[in-house]
Design a protein around this motif. Structure first.
Motif, mmCIF file in Angstrom:
data_model
loop_
_atom_site.group_PDB
_atom_site.id
_atom_site.type_symbol
_atom_site.label_atom_id
_atom_site.label_comp_id
_atom_site.label_asym_id
_atom_site.label_seq_id
_atom_site.Cartn_x
_atom_site.Cartn_y
_atom_site.Cartn_z
ATOM 1 N N ALA A 3 -4.353 9.260 -12.945
ATOM 2 C CA ALA A 3 -3.982 7.938 -12.466
ATOM 3 C C ALA A 3 -3.233 8.125 -11.161
ATOM 4 C CB ALA A 3 -3.095 7.233 -13.478
ATOM 5 N N LEU A 4 -3.668 7.414 -10.151
ATOM 6 C CA LEU A 4 -3.014 7.506 -8.842
ATOM 7 C C LEU A 4 -2.871 8.969 -8.439
ATOM 8 C CD1 LEU A 4 -0.212 4.997 -9.709
ATOM 9 C CD2 LEU A 4 -1.823 4.658 -7.856
ATOM 10 N N ASN A 5 -1.653 9.317 -7.998
ATOM 11 C CA ASN A 5 -1.341 10.692 -7.628
ATOM 12 C C ASN A 5 -0.604 11.399 -8.764
ATOM 13 O OD1 ASN A 5 0.773 8.912 -7.422
ATOM 14 N ND2 ASN A 5 1.805 10.069 -5.802
ATOM 15 N N ALA A 61 -4.324 10.978 -4.552
ATOM 16 C CA ALA A 61 -3.930 9.617 -4.185
ATOM 17 C C ALA A 61 -4.886 8.674 -4.895
ATOM 18 C CB ALA A 61 -4.025 9.413 -2.672
ATOM 19 N N LYS A 62 -4.671 7.397 -4.717
ATOM 20 C CA LYS A 62 -5.646 6.425 -5.222
ATOM 21 C C LYS A 62 -6.943 6.601 -4.468
ATOM 22 C CE LYS A 62 -5.229 2.202 -6.498
ATOM 23 N NZ LYS A 62 -5.261 2.428 -7.953
ATOM 24 N N ASN A 63 -8.039 6.230 -5.084
ATOM 25 C CA ASN A 63 -9.344 6.212 -4.417
ATOM 26 C C ASN A 63 -9.827 7.570 -3.911
ATOM 27 O OD1 ASN A 63 -9.757 3.275 -4.520
ATOM 28 N ND2 ASN A 63 -7.973 3.247 -3.161
ATOM 29 N N GLU A 87 1.777 4.960 -5.092
ATOM 30 C CA GLU A 87 1.956 6.412 -5.122
ATOM 31 C C GLU A 87 3.439 6.764 -5.268
ATOM 32 O OE1 GLU A 87 -0.509 5.120 -3.394
ATOM 33 O OE2 GLU A 87 -2.239 6.455 -3.568
ATOM 34 N N GLU A 89 -1.362 1.975 -15.290
ATOM 35 C CA GLU A 89 -1.867 2.887 -14.259
ATOM 36 C C GLU A 89 -0.721 3.706 -13.673
ATOM 37 O OE1 GLU A 89 -5.018 3.228 -13.032
ATOM 38 O OE2 GLU A 89 -4.890 3.782 -10.915
ATOM 39 N N TYR A 146 0.846 -1.181 0.000
ATOM 40 C CA TYR A 146 0.000 0.000 0.000
ATOM 41 C C TYR A 146 0.891 1.244 0.000
ATOM 42 C CZ TYR A 146 -4.051 2.922 0.781
ATOM 43 O OH TYR A 146 -5.044 3.857 0.644
ATOM 44 N N ARG A 147 0.464 2.259 -0.753
ATOM 45 C CA ARG A 147 1.210 3.517 -0.879
ATOM 46 C C ARG A 147 2.431 3.395 -1.799
ATOM 47 N NH1 ARG A 147 -1.875 7.835 0.060
ATOM 48 N NH2 ARG A 147 -2.885 7.766 2.094
ATOM 49 N N PRO A 172 -9.874 3.383 1.822
ATOM 50 C CA PRO A 172 -9.699 1.967 2.119
ATOM 51 C C PRO A 172 -8.949 1.819 3.438
ATOM 52 C CG PRO A 172 -8.270 2.662 0.306
ATOM 53 C CD PRO A 172 -8.887 3.889 0.878
ATOM 54 N N ALA A 207 -9.000 9.218 1.259
ATOM 55 C CA ALA A 207 -7.983 8.229 0.880
ATOM 56 C C ALA A 207 -6.587 8.851 0.891
ATOM 57 C CB ALA A 207 -8.292 7.653 -0.499
ATOM 58 N N ARG A 208 -6.520 10.157 0.701
ATOM 59 C CA ARG A 208 -5.235 10.855 0.787
ATOM 60 C C ARG A 208 -4.850 11.008 2.259
ATOM 61 N NH1 ARG A 208 -0.638 12.987 -1.962
ATOM 62 N NH2 ARG A 208 0.090 14.772 -0.775
ATOM 63 N N ILE A 261 -4.886 -2.454 -6.866
ATOM 64 C CA ILE A 261 -4.020 -2.595 -5.694
ATOM 65 C C ILE A 261 -4.781 -3.016 -4.439
ATOM 66 C CG2 ILE A 261 -2.441 -1.358 -4.147
ATOM 67 C CD1 ILE A 261 -1.806 0.330 -6.794
#
Lengths: 609, 77, 358
Positions: C137-139, C10-12, A71, A105, A67-68, C310, C157-158, C49
């Motif tokens: 996409a994502l960040n 961020a994601k989500n 990013e 992605e 996770y993360r 999440p 989510a961030r 993810i």
């Protein structure tokens, strides 16, 4: 090197070095590219500066996902792009959880996940569009008989076999059976277009069938637990197969060029479920499939017509059923339709040939001693069947399943060799099929009390010392060694496959992990178990040889002696059919019972006009 | 039938280890378990009892040959 | 405004939800031809993810999508390929396709600025799009420099701490709102076609170094060697790193008076480090009477917020959906920034569409 030399920066964005990255480095070095492997734990900024300083063409990043982390990788790509790198530098990402969707992605130019080959990464570096070396997609259909000339090394045995085979050909010369006549009618039916004539032929055909089949031609009724497949079902199958075609990217089971081709056996009762299983097995690497028909079909005179499913083991043979199965197969898949016993042997081989099967299965000795068909009937039918096989260029295997009844291997082999010689005389290409099994003979005799290797090896060695012919171990290998436990069952199959491979045989038939389970149909999952196990075993052994003990040589020569003695007895007896009744190729005491299906149905040719 | 089960080609195998005193008890629990999970047509493929319990593989057929397989008709199969 | 990017922090954070809302809103005026692409991969049912469900994108007949080869057949919208580009992605070559029958699409578009630019041009010039939506996409945000306006998607989510999230969003918007540099500097950059870092002198002469990006202390050192008394500005065409920029600021110190640090766009600044540190640095530059400006602005049009995040459950070993108080989130966000704030699920898409001028 056909491509321009590239400068590649390999960087683990992790605290530790990734083994995959090192493997790719080696591959790139070997391909003549210049590589720079950064130490682990560099910051994104440091990696990008290194890329600028070295003026690289490609960056390959490895990173474990969590996770993360996505990013972090996204930031890396952003930084690389903002730094102006991406206009000329390609960036790839590798790691355990990386799939193409994720690479997209994350914004990378390529993603290398589990199963990535070094070649794939090299292609990316060189800017070639990587065509996944799906060996499976280029799979070629193999001919097991190709490299064999069928010369006999054992001249004594050759002579004995020749005498017996000539006797058989002479014996059947002016004889015919309802099975042979039906095959002739069927061939005409398949070739004409005239409705009235067809109707007439159907009548003639029906007259040669048992009541249960006749009922179909006269009243349109089928036996219980069978039904015609609906139009809706057939259309659904077409759609299913069309969609599936694009998704097929089959595995390859063989690891070395010496690994045998692998067959699976199907016969769920329903052609659709058969097809579903066949496609699953093809995807997981099976090279060939063997059609099993219902046991009642062998005792019944005549075939149905149309697309028919039923709820018991074995899939009904009709021209249409065989055709949909054939059309579902990958072009590379070998397809065998068995005709080794039963009252429809000639017509089975005819239909198989017409539909385009690659192989069939014929054995008079097993079919009449262990398969329930009258010896005389099957002898006459088999000659006709072998002629069809020769005409359609379909090699056939000569299975020795009477061993499972208790007939000693040498006697079963004598029968196999007789049919082999018969096949050769009739212009066909027979394949020897010794069993790799834990037979009653060895249970009593103790040849497998120490290991499963020696006696199986002895069989192959014996056959090799007699003649130069293809060998396909059956059927399935490891028979009676498997239990209901799928791990044990798959392992046993895989070990027998490895033994077969070590002995250099051409083909094997493998069971599913459900081999010993009799409570219901075989599941698709159980098929995958043994295919995967076989693949793993081939990978494990590579070119390694399994070395049998000295016993194998002793037993091999005993088998050859036994074959000779048996054949001498058959020759001395004079008539092959009579020898079968008398038990010379397997006696009642040994568990071989001459079959009764079709007894008294052989007629002189003139009878049929 | 649940949407997910319709996607099963033929059978669902449940493999586990059951705490029980003997094979007979293991068989009973296995079939009871399948019943509770909603499998009408269940059978024991493999069971071996030793010491603390039984290693078992129980099978529930979703489709048997000759049935109407929903996955075949699914538009997005 | 024709090219709108939706960037997430961020994601989500609700990028795809925002895009869906925009698509929905725009579909009310059937005459508008909407183009859709993504700088990542969007439209799958399950997040790559976290394994949680994600919405998919629905396109109406007549709209246009730019997506990779392997995504063309995945959705249920019927597509007609208008043009195949030479742009490769991990999911294959990018095609521009017209929707022949309404349905869901899976979008994986060009993932870098130069490719995105080409694709958008085809969508507008050849496929006749009135508006092109670029899904983030994502960040990732850098390719968004190609757009004419940004919608920023942020949310729990961030950072599930709403106060901190609102403050960070304020800083992000403020960083992205850096003023454009004067015509004099714009002319120098343009005329000299500067591709790497350049020191600009009073007499309009420049001294260039070989690096385009200021991302390493060593580069700051190299740069320092070229900064003489007559220097009045520095142009950095590529990325900067906030700590390195900070180091430069320390080196320059009092010389910063009347000095201008020029970046190509505010996104370069935004990705240089943590927003709070970037803001501290901006303040420091300004307190020394220096300036940090950009060649081209990327205006932020609105902020969308998403209370979802999440939450990892250690007991279950998987991510579970969780939510912060949405009312509180919206109030805090509105207090922090002067831009319009939308919770697209609650508020619908109408007001959002208005901001785009449709």
């Amino acid at each position: 090197m056909g491509f321009q030399k590239k400068k590649v920066l390999l960087a683990p964005l992790d605290p530790v070095h990734d083994i995959g990255l090192k493997m790719i480095k080696r591959g790139l070095d070997q391909a003549g590219h210049e590589t720079i492997l950064l130490p682990p734990d560099y910051s994104p900024e440091e990696i990008i500066k290194a890329a600028m300083d070295h003026n690289v063409d490609v960056i390959l990043i490895s990173r474990t996902l969590g996770y993360r982390v996505a990013e972090i990788l996204g930031s890396f790509i952003d930084l690389a792009e903002a730094s102006g790198l991406r206009e000329k530098v390609k960036i790839g990402i590798g790691g355990m959880a990386i799939r193409p969707e994720l690479a997209a992605e994350l914004g990378f130019d390529a993603g290398f996940g589990p199963g990535t080959t070094v070649e794939e990464a090299v292609a990316f570096v060189e800017g070639r569009e990587y065509v996944k070396e799906s060996k499976g997609k280029n799979k070629i259909k193999k001919d097991m008989t190709e490299k064999y000339d069928y010369t006999f090394k054992n001249k004594t045995i050759e002579k004995l076999l020749s005498t017996i085979a000539d006797g058989i050909i002479e014996y059947v010369k002016d004889k015919t059976t309802p099975g042979i006549e039906r095959a002739k009618i069927r061939e005409k039916m398949l070739e004409i277009n005239d409705e009235a004539e067809l109707l007439q032929l159907k009548k003639e055909y029906a007259n040669l069938c048992d009541d249960i089949v006749k009922a179909y031609y006269t009243k349109g009724t089928l036996k219980e637990k069978t039904r015609q497949l609906s139009r809706e079902e057939l259309e659904a199958l077409t759609t299913y197969l069309e969609r599936l075609k694009n998704k097929m990217n089959p595995e390859y089971l063989q690891y070395t060029e010496t690994n045998p081709i692998v067959f699976i056996q199907y016969g769920t009762g329903c052609p659709f479920m058969d097809i579903a299983h066949i496609k699953t097995c093809e995807a997981w690497g099976a090279d060939g499939v063997v059609h099993f028909d219902p046991s009642w079909g062998a005792r019944t005179e005549g075939f149905y017509e149309g697309y028919i499913t039923h709820e018991e083991d074995g899939s009904i043979i009709t021209y249409e059923n065989l055709k949909i199965i054939k059309e579902a197969l990958m072009p590379s898949s070998l397809w065998q339709v068995r005709a080794h016993r039963g009252l429809n042997t000639p017509e089975t081989v005819l239909l198989a040939g017409k539909v385009g099967a690659d192989l069939t299965k014929i054995n008079i000795a097993y079919g009449s001693l262990g398969g329930g068909t009258d010896p005389e009937r099957l002898t006459v039918d088999a000659v006709a069947a072998i002629k069809y096989a020769a005409r359609f260029g379909m090699p056939f295997d000569v299975v020795t399943n009477e061993e499972l009844c208790g007939v000693p291997a040498y006697k079963a082999f004598a029968g196999m060799l007789i049919v082999t010689m018969l096949g050769l005389k009739l212009g066909a290409r027979p394949i020897l099929q010794p069993l790799f099994c834990y037979s009653p003979e060895v249970m009593i005799g103790g040849q497998m009390s120490d290991n499963y290797v020696d006696f199986n090896a002895a069989k192959v060695m014996a056959l090799r010392s007699i003649l130069n012919a293809p060998i396909w171990c059956g059927a399935p290998i490891g028979f009676l060694t498997q239990t209901e436990d799928r791990v044990q069952s798959s392992l046993s199959t895989a070990l027998h496959a490895s033994l077969a491979s070590s002995l250099g045989v051409d083909g094997i038939s493998i069971a599913s992990a459900d081999e010993a389970y009799s409570g219901g149909p075989i599941s698709a999952a159980a098929r995958i178990d043994t295919l995967r196990a076989t693949q793993a075993a081939f990978r494990f052994f590579g070119h390694t040889q399994i070395v049998p003990t000295k016993n194998s040589e002793v037993w091999a020569s005993q088998i050859v002696e036994g074959i000779e003695k048996t054949l001498e007895a058959v020759v001395k007896n004079g008539n092959f059919v009579d020898a079968l009744y008398k038990g010379l190729l397997g006696s009642r005491e040994e568990g071989a019972y001459p079959g009764r299906a079709g007894r008294g149905t052989v007629k002189a040719y003139t009878f049929w006009g | 039938m649940s949407k997910a089960l319709e996607k099963v080609m033929d059978a669902v195998d449940i493999e586990t280890f059951l705490i029980c005193d003997n094979e007979e008890e293991g068989k009973k629990i296995s079939l009871q378990m399948m019943k509770e999970l909603g499998f009408k047509d269940a059978s024991i493929v493999f069971i071996q009892h030793s010491g603390p319990g039984a290693r078992v593989r129980v099978r529930g057929y979703v489709y048997k040959p000759g049935d109407r397989y929903n996955w075949l008709f699914e538009k997005n199969n | 405004m024709r090219i709108i990017g939706v960037a997430g922090t961020a994601k989500n954070t609700g990028k795809t939800t925002t895009i869906s809302a925009l698509l929905m809103g725009l579909s009310r005026t059937p005459s508008i031809v909407v183009g859709l692409t993504s700088i990542g991969y969007d439209g799958e049912e399950i997040d790559n993810i976290t394994g949680l469900l994600k919405p998919r994108l629905f396109l109406k007949k007549g709209n246009v999508v730019a997506t990779a080869a392997s995504c063309l057949r995945v959705g249920n919208a019927e597509l007609e390929i208008l043009e195949q580009t030479n742009i490769m992605t991990p999911l294959g070559r990018i095609s521009i396709a017209k929707v022949k029958r309404d349905g869901l699409v899976v979008v994986a578009g060009p993932n870098k600025s130069q490719d995105l630019k080409i694709v958008i041009e085809i969508m507008i010039e050849k496929a006749g799009c009135d508006i092109v939506l670029v899904d983030g996409a994502l960040n990732r945000i850098v390719p968004m420099t190609v757009t004419e306006g940004l919608i920023l998607a942020t949310g729990a989510a961030r950072n599930p701490n709403v106060i901190e999230l609102a403050e960070e969003t304020r800083l992000i918007c403020s960083i992205l709102d850096r003023p454009e540099v004067g015509e004099r500097y714009k002319k120098i950059v343009k005329d000299l076609e500067l591709k790497t870092i350049a020191v600009i002198n009073n007499d309009n002469t420049v001294k260039v170094i070989r690096y385009p990006a200021l991302i390493h202390d060593d580069i700051a050192e190299v740069l320092n060697e070229h900064i003489t008394d007559k220097a009045c500005g520095i142009y950095i065409p590529a990325a900067v790193s906030q700590p390195v920029l900070n180091k430069l600021v320390e080196i320059l110190d009092n010389r910063l008076q009347g000095f201008t640090i020029i970046l190509s766009d505010p996104i370069k600044l935004l990705i240089s480090g943590q927003p709070s540190k970037i803001m501290d640095m901006i303040k420091k530059i300004e307190s020394l009477k220096g300036r940090i400006e950009v060649l081209k602005k990327v205006p932020v049009l609105a902020v969308t917020i998403n209370p979802f995040y999440p939450c990892y459950s250690f007991e279950k070993g998987l991510y579970e959906p969780a939510y912060v108080d949405e009312k509180f989130l919206k109030e805090e966000m509105k207090k922090a920034i002067s831009l319009p704030v939308f919770d697209v699920i609650k508020d619908g898409s109408e007001s959002l569409i208005k901001i785009l001028g449709f």
